[in-house]
Design a protein around this motif. Structure first.
Motif, short mmCIF file in Angstrom:
data_model
loop_
_atom_site.label_atom_id
_atom_site.label_comp_id
_atom_site.label_asym_id
_atom_site.label_seq_id
_atom_site.Cartn_x
_atom_site.Cartn_y
_atom_site.Cartn_z
N TYR A 43 -9.16 -2.91 -6.39
CA TYR A 43 -7.96 -2.30 -5.81
C TYR A 43 -7.60 -1.01 -6.55
O TYR A 43 -7.27 0.00 -5.93
CB TYR A 43 -6.81 -3.31 -5.91
CG TYR A 43 -5.54 -2.91 -5.20
CD1 TYR A 43 -5.36 -3.17 -3.84
CD2 TYR A 43 -4.49 -2.31 -5.89
CE1 TYR A 43 -4.18 -2.84 -3.20
CE2 TYR A 43 -3.30 -1.97 -5.25
CZ TYR A 43 -3.16 -2.23 -3.91
OH TYR A 43 -1.99 -1.90 -3.27
N THR A 56 2.21 1.71 -3.52
CA THR A 56 1.15 2.14 -4.43
C THR A 56 0.82 3.60 -4.23
O THR A 56 0.65 4.36 -5.20
CB THR A 56 -0.10 1.27 -4.23
OG1 THR A 56 0.22 -0.11 -4.48
CG2 THR A 56 -1.22 1.69 -5.18
N ASN A 57 0.74 4.03 -2.97
CA ASN A 57 0.44 5.43 -2.70
C ASN A 57 1.52 6.35 -3.25
O ASN A 57 1.22 7.42 -3.80
CB ASN A 57 0.28 5.64 -1.19
CG ASN A 57 -1.00 5.01 -0.65
OD1 ASN A 57 -1.95 4.79 -1.39
ND2 ASN A 57 -1.01 4.71 0.64
N LEU A 58 2.79 5.95 -3.11
CA LEU A 58 3.87 6.78 -3.62
C LEU A 58 3.94 6.75 -5.15
O LEU A 58 4.23 7.77 -5.78
CB LEU A 58 5.20 6.31 -3.02
CG LEU A 58 5.40 6.63 -1.53
CD1 LEU A 58 6.68 6.01 -1.01
CD2 LEU A 58 5.41 8.14 -1.29
N GLU A 98 -9.87 1.77 -5.50
CA GLU A 98 -9.57 2.24 -4.15
C GLU A 98 -8.31 3.10 -4.10
O GLU A 98 -8.22 4.03 -3.30
CB GLU A 98 -9.41 1.04 -3.21
CG GLU A 98 -10.69 0.26 -2.97
CD GLU A 98 -10.45 -1.03 -2.20
OE1 GLU A 98 -9.26 -1.41 -2.03
OE2 GLU A 98 -11.44 -1.65 -1.75
N LYS A 99 -7.35 2.79 -4.96
CA LYS A 99 -6.05 3.46 -4.91
C LYS A 99 -5.90 4.59 -5.92
O LYS A 99 -4.84 5.22 -6.00
CB LYS A 99 -4.94 2.43 -5.14
CG LYS A 99 -4.90 1.31 -4.11
CD LYS A 99 -4.64 1.84 -2.71
CE LYS A 99 -4.56 0.73 -1.69
NZ LYS A 99 -4.33 1.24 -0.32
N PRO A 138 0.81 -1.23 0.00
CA PRO A 138 0.00 0.00 0.00
C PRO A 138 0.84 1.27 0.00
O PRO A 138 0.49 2.25 -0.66
CB PRO A 138 -0.81 -0.13 1.30
CG PRO A 138 -0.87 -1.59 1.57
CD PRO A 138 0.46 -2.14 1.11
N LYS A 139 1.96 1.24 0.72
CA LYS A 139 2.84 2.42 0.74
C LYS A 139 3.44 2.66 -0.63
O LYS A 139 3.50 3.80 -1.12
CB LYS A 139 3.93 2.23 1.78
CG LYS A 139 4.76 3.48 2.03
CD LYS A 139 5.65 3.31 3.25
CE LYS A 139 6.36 4.62 3.58
NZ LYS A 139 7.20 4.49 4.80
N ARG A 189 1.52 6.62 -7.04
CA ARG A 189 0.46 7.48 -7.58
C ARG A 189 1.01 8.86 -7.93
O ARG A 189 0.52 9.52 -8.85
CB ARG A 189 -0.70 7.59 -6.60
CG ARG A 189 -1.96 8.19 -7.24
CD ARG A 189 -3.21 7.95 -6.41
NE ARG A 189 -3.08 8.54 -5.09
CZ ARG A 189 -3.15 7.85 -3.94
NH1 ARG A 189 -3.34 6.54 -3.97
NH2 ARG A 189 -3.03 8.46 -2.78
N THR A 230 9.36 2.61 -0.93
CA THR A 230 8.73 3.06 0.31
C THR A 230 9.25 4.43 0.76
O THR A 230 8.80 4.95 1.76
CB THR A 230 8.97 2.05 1.45
OG1 THR A 230 10.37 2.02 1.79
CG2 THR A 230 8.52 0.66 1.04
#
Length: 229
Positions: free
Chosen positions: A144, A108-110, A147-148, A105-106, A112, A210
């Motif tokens: 997924y 994927t968030n980065l 959501e992301k 998740p970390k 983005r 990360t």
């Protein structure tokens, strides 16, 4: 500017204060250093990710023999995605699974931020390969992605045959022990590395997915590679 580069230029300033002649020599060396580390992106030809700095196209063709391999997987929209979709494109690749509670998740968030930076740049694509394809079905990947904030056609979340995915990861993207992977699939699932590949399918960078600063460097390197196309 990185600490190493700052130290380098600070050293030049000290030498300048001591001797104008020494200054001239150090500035010449400094220009070469800046050219290779601040205005160029290295090549990576081996699994140990030793950077190779080359500028002459003839040298690149002769010395950089590794290319990422062909593939064929389905993305979150059930579109068949192959290497042909990456023709003349720079792409960013990572390996994840939707059930991962921590690193993925970390990452994927980065990632983005990379997607959003190059949202309107058709020469940049993102690929996230599932390493639990037996769990990550197309509907699950679609959920997924929603959501992301993953944008279809820009960022492909890919699933398919496990053996083919793992072979591609290890042989094409060097996802092996030397960068944190092992042949044990339980270890394989937890890499934080992101790989940058140029339009000629040559590896040009590896980053810790990360770390925000690493993603900033990735974005900088993509912009530099866009200048090579």
């Amino acid at each position: 500017m990185s600490g190493i580069r700052l130290l380098f230029h600070t050293s030049i300033a000290v030498v300048w204060a001591l001797s104008l002649v020494a200054c001239h020599k150090q500035e010449s060396a400094g220009d070469t250093h800046a050219s290779s580390t601040e205005e160029a992106v290295p090549y990576y030809n081996t699994p140990d990710f030793t950077p190779v700095w080359l500028s002459d196209p003839a040298d690149v063709n002769a010395k950089i023999t590794h290319r990422t391999g062909d593939f064929s997987f389905r993305d979150q929209t059930n579109t068949l995605v192959t290497q042909q979709a990456l023709a003349n494109k720079i792409h960013v690749a990572n390996f994840f699974f939707t059930a991962c509670p921590t690193i993925c998740p970390k990452m994927t968030n980065l990632l983005r931020a990379v997607q959003d930076t190059f949202r309107h740049e058709p020469r940049v694509a993102l690929l996230s390969f599932s390493v639990t394809p037996w769990l990550d079905s197309i509907p699950r990947l679609r959920k997924y992605a929603a959501e992301k904030g993953v944008i279809a056609n820009k960022w492909h979340l890919l699933t398919g045959d496990r053996g083919k995915l793992y072979t591609l990861a290890r042989q094409s993207y060097f996802a092996e022990e030397t960068i944190g992977f092992t042949k044990d699939s339980t270890e394989f699932l937890h890499t934080e590395h992101i790989i940058l590949v140029d339009q000629n399918r040559r590896i040009r960078g590896v980053y810790n997915g990360t770390l925000p600063l690493a993603i900033d460097q990735l974005i900088t390197d993509i912009k530099l590679l866009l200048g090579e196309i």
